[in-house]
Design an enzyme around this catalytic site. Structure first.
Site, PDB file in Angstrom:
ATOM      1  CB  CYS A 276     -15.175  68.156 -67.948  1.00 17.44           C
ATOM      2  SG  CYS A 276     -14.064  66.795 -68.253  1.00 17.44           S
ATOM      3  NE  ARG A 305      -7.308  61.979 -64.937  1.00 13.56           N
ATOM      4  CZ  ARG A 305      -7.261  62.108 -66.383  1.00 13.56           C
ATOM      5  NH1 ARG A 305      -6.652  61.357 -67.170  1.00 13.56           N
ATOM      6  NH2 ARG A 305      -8.086  63.242 -66.753  1.00 13.56           N
ATOM      7  CD  GLN A 323      -6.454  66.789 -67.973  1.00 11.23           C
ATOM      8  OE1 GLN A 323      -6.618  67.243 -69.256  1.00 11.23           O
ATOM      9  NE2 GLN A 323      -7.120  66.119 -67.550  1.00 11.23           N
ATOM     10  CG  ASP A 325      -8.645  70.418 -69.371  1.00 10.82           C
ATOM     11  OD1 ASP A 325      -8.879  69.841 -70.810  1.00 10.82           O
ATOM     12  OD2 ASP A 325      -9.404  69.912 -68.559  1.00 10.82           O
ATOM     13  CG  HIS A 327     -13.534  71.659 -70.983  1.00  9.79           C
ATOM     14  ND1 HIS A 327     -12.854  72.006 -69.788  1.00  9.79           N
ATOM     15  CD2 HIS A 327     -13.487  70.277 -71.188  1.00  9.79           C
ATOM     16  CE1 HIS A 327     -12.294  70.455 -69.580  1.00  9.79           C
ATOM     17  NE2 HIS A 327     -12.875  69.802 -70.163  1.00  9.79           N
ATOM     18  CE  LYS A 411     -10.107  58.748 -75.712  1.00 13.84           C
ATOM     19  NZ  LYS A 411      -9.186  58.727 -74.591  1.00 13.84           N
ATOM     20  CG  HIS A 457     -13.704  67.251 -72.995  1.00 12.46           C
ATOM     21  ND1 HIS A 457     -13.853  67.119 -71.627  1.00 12.46           N
ATOM     22  CD2 HIS A 457     -14.833  66.780 -73.372  1.00 12.46           C
ATOM     23  CE1 HIS A 457     -15.093  66.571 -71.336  1.00 12.46           C
ATOM     24  NE2 HIS A 457     -15.851  66.842 -72.577  1.00 12.46           N
TER      25      HIS A 457
END
Ligand code: TSB
Ligand code: ZN
Length: 583
Positions: A276, A305, A323, A325, A327, A411, A457
């Site tokens: 992010c 992580r 990910q 991912d 945004h 979320k 996200h």
């Protein structure tokens, strides 16, 4: 599968069975000391101190035998309530029980249960007699830190399960066996998808060639979908200055999931757990007008992580992941529309993968948890209401989970259950009013004033790692043609006579970018056909004299023994069609 914990009768039985286990262990290992033996969804376990000894599966057999003997003996289970002083005196040589007693509240009623020569500190309840414990099985043993804390020493945890009837136990054991077959770690090994190695470490799987083919197909698939929906894809680095994460707030709210800091010269860096902050900076790199929004920045982004070594699992829960991912930067008036587009995309993707067993979860903050969630009631309430509204409008069933929101906002998560019963999140879409604030993001509104965008996200496949794990379990490794590492296997009945023609077909298909193998080994046809099935190859071509003479091909689809003959061009159309339509 039965949830033992939620079934009152079975729950009591399983708890009594844990005591029976402890009694048997005490007979075989007189020095053994016992920590706790709770009932869990899957049965029961007991954490046992065996003075440093590590148990193996072989050790469980004699324990189980002793349990059977004790059960047959049929001692009654007798409850006794005692005072704190009596309890401390009774268990004075047992540091584990003393620890339990010392941690009990003042008004706790302390009780013991005795069966024959074995007494355990326990709240109960229990069955009347060990005679009732006939249908049980010890399932596995593993190490477990005392109090589940990695700073403490290791105990031996023995798992088992108990039922009221022989049939129920047998049925359950069969279901467990099937789940094992469906476990992506087994399929992953059998089909050459991924491997792990202790030199690399837990949670860091290596993708093998077959797995990498699947992953690349998934990457291409989702990138194409996203491009069509107006996403712009970027690449950003996996290491960043700690200042970036201090600015974003991850440093304060997410540090326990991050690997420790690396010091380089006088600077401090971290491996990124999320992307992010990088995407916020990319947004900020240019001025934006209200007309430019939504801006969608996507990345197939490697993240790192810290996950406890006991929690990592194959490709499902890893420490190095990628990910899917993005945004999405939107104006406040666009939140609902954009959120709906994400929900639609999730549903669209799930349809492509024939996924039916999932649940939508709306994750909300716990208003009492002031530490995890930033304190702005109005912002939270507004955000939560908006997501709720879209879900109601779209009409997808969902449930609400308080306290599961990310620190930056509520979320939507999509939950699935794995073969071995883990509840995991695949897709997620998270509303965020905080990061735009932290990075001071703006756009120029129609009246020329500066306004704050809102960020969504979202990860549709979640991570490629977790999605692949899920896919392997859902399909039992039988992947549709477009994803299969080898799509077509060609077997010439007799290589001497049919090998050349088989080779031509192979080259033809390979030139059209199909993934083809040729099995021209001097093995029996039946053996080679079976192997094609074991490898779960979608299409197997068999080339014999008839095929050579007539210039045709004969093939079988996975799971059938029907053989279909076609002209080569027709067959190519058939394959192309399967590939294009993702069947
Ligand atoms: C969606 N910042 C957001 C992103 O923009 C984010 O990181 N969300 S997340 O923390 O929920 O992670 C996204 C997805 O990654 C999850 O929905 C889950 O599917 C997957 N994931 C999370 N942790 C792991 C892990 N340890 N191993 C494999 N996949 C994981
Ligand atoms: Zn994010």
């Amino acid at each position: 599968m039965v949830n033992i914990k939620e079934n009152e009768k079975l729950s009591v039985m399983n708890h009594s069975c844990a005591h029976l286990l402890a009694q048997a262990v005490k007979h075989l290992y007189p020095d053994a000391l016992f920590w706790v033996g709770p009932v869990i969804e899957e049965g029961f376990y007991y954490d046992i101190d065996l003075n440093g000894k590590t148990l193996t599966m072989e050790d469980l057999e004699p324990i189980e035998k002793e349990m059977k003997k004790l059960a047959k003996d049929g001692k009654r289970i007798i409850r006794e309530e005692i005072s704190r002083e009596e309890a401390l005196a009774k268990f004075k040589d047992d540091p584990y029980k003393i620890d339990l007693i010392n941690n009990m509240g003042d008004d706790t009623v302390i009780s013991c249960y005795t069966q024959g020569d074995f007494t355990d500190l326990c709240r109960g309840p229990h069955v009347e007699s060990v005679k009732e414990l006939k249908n049980f099985k010890l399932l596995k043993v593993s190490g477990a830190y005392w109090k589940n804390d990695a700073k403490n020493h290791m105990l031996q945890r023995i798992y088992g399960i108990c039922f009221d009837t022989k049939e129920a136990l047998e049925e359950h054991l069969k279901a467990l066996e099937e789940a094992k077959e469906r476990d992506h770690r087994k399929i992953g090994k059998d089909l050459g998808i991924f491997m792990t190695h202790e030199l690399v470490g837990p949670g860091f799987p290596l993708w093998l060639p077959n797995g990498s083919i699947i992953r690349r197909e998934l990457e291409n698939y989702i990138l194409e979908k996203e491009r069509k929906l107006g996403y712009n894809h970027v690449y950003t680095p996996c290491i960043a200055s700690t200042d970036l994460y201090k600015t974003s707030g991850h440093w304060d709210h997410y540090q326990e999931n991050m690997f420790p800091v690396m010091k380089i010269d006088t600077e401090e860096y971290v491996l990124r757990p999320m992307n992010c902050p990088h995407h916020m900076l990319i947004y900020k790199n240019e001025l934006h007008s209200y007309k430019d929004l939504p801006i969608r920045i996507g990345e197939l982004a490697p993240d790192f992580r810290y996950e406890a070594s006991g929690a990592v699992c194959g490709l499902e829960r890893v420490r190095a992941m990628c990910q899917n991912d993005a945004h999405l930067f939107v104006r406040p008036d666009q939140i609902e529309e954009e959120f709906k587009k994400v929900v639609d995309l999730i549903l669209d993707v799930y349809k492509d993968f024939n996924m039916n067993n999932y649940q939508f979860r709306l994750s909300l903050r716990d208003p009492l948890d002031k530490e995890k969630y930033f304190p702005d009631d109005e912002m939270w309430n507004k955000a939560e209401d908006r997501l709720r509204k879209v879900l109601n409008d779209v009409g997808v069933p969902y449930f609400e989970a308080v306290g599961e929101a990310a620190f930056y906002g509520p979320k939507l998560d999509v939950e699935v259950k794995t073969a071995i019963g883990h509840e995991i999140t695949l897709s997620t879409c998270q509303l965020d009013f905080l990061l735009p604030e932290r990075f001071d993001l703006t756009y120029v509104d129609s009246d020329g004033s500066k306004k704050r965008p809102v960020v969504l996200h979202r990860a549709i496949l979640g991570t490629l790692d977790r999605f692949t794990a899920f896919l392997l379990e859902e399909t039992k490794g039988v992947l549709p043609l477009w994803l299969a590492p080898i799509q077509v296997n060609i077997i010439p009945v007799n290589n001497e006579y049919h090998g050349k023609y088989a080779e031509e077909i192979k080259n033809k298909l390979a030139s059209l970018d199909f993934r083809v193998s040729l099995d021209n080994r001097e093995e029996k046809l039946g053996y080679r056909l079976r192997e094609s099935v074991v490898k779960k190859i979608p299409v197997t071509i068999i080339i014999g004299q008839k095929e050579v003479d007539e210039g045709i091909i004969s093939y079988r689809n996975y799971g059938t023994t029907d053989t279909i003959s076609l002209k080569i061009e027709e067959f190519i159309d058939y394959l192309t069609n399967l590939r294009t339509n993702k069947k």
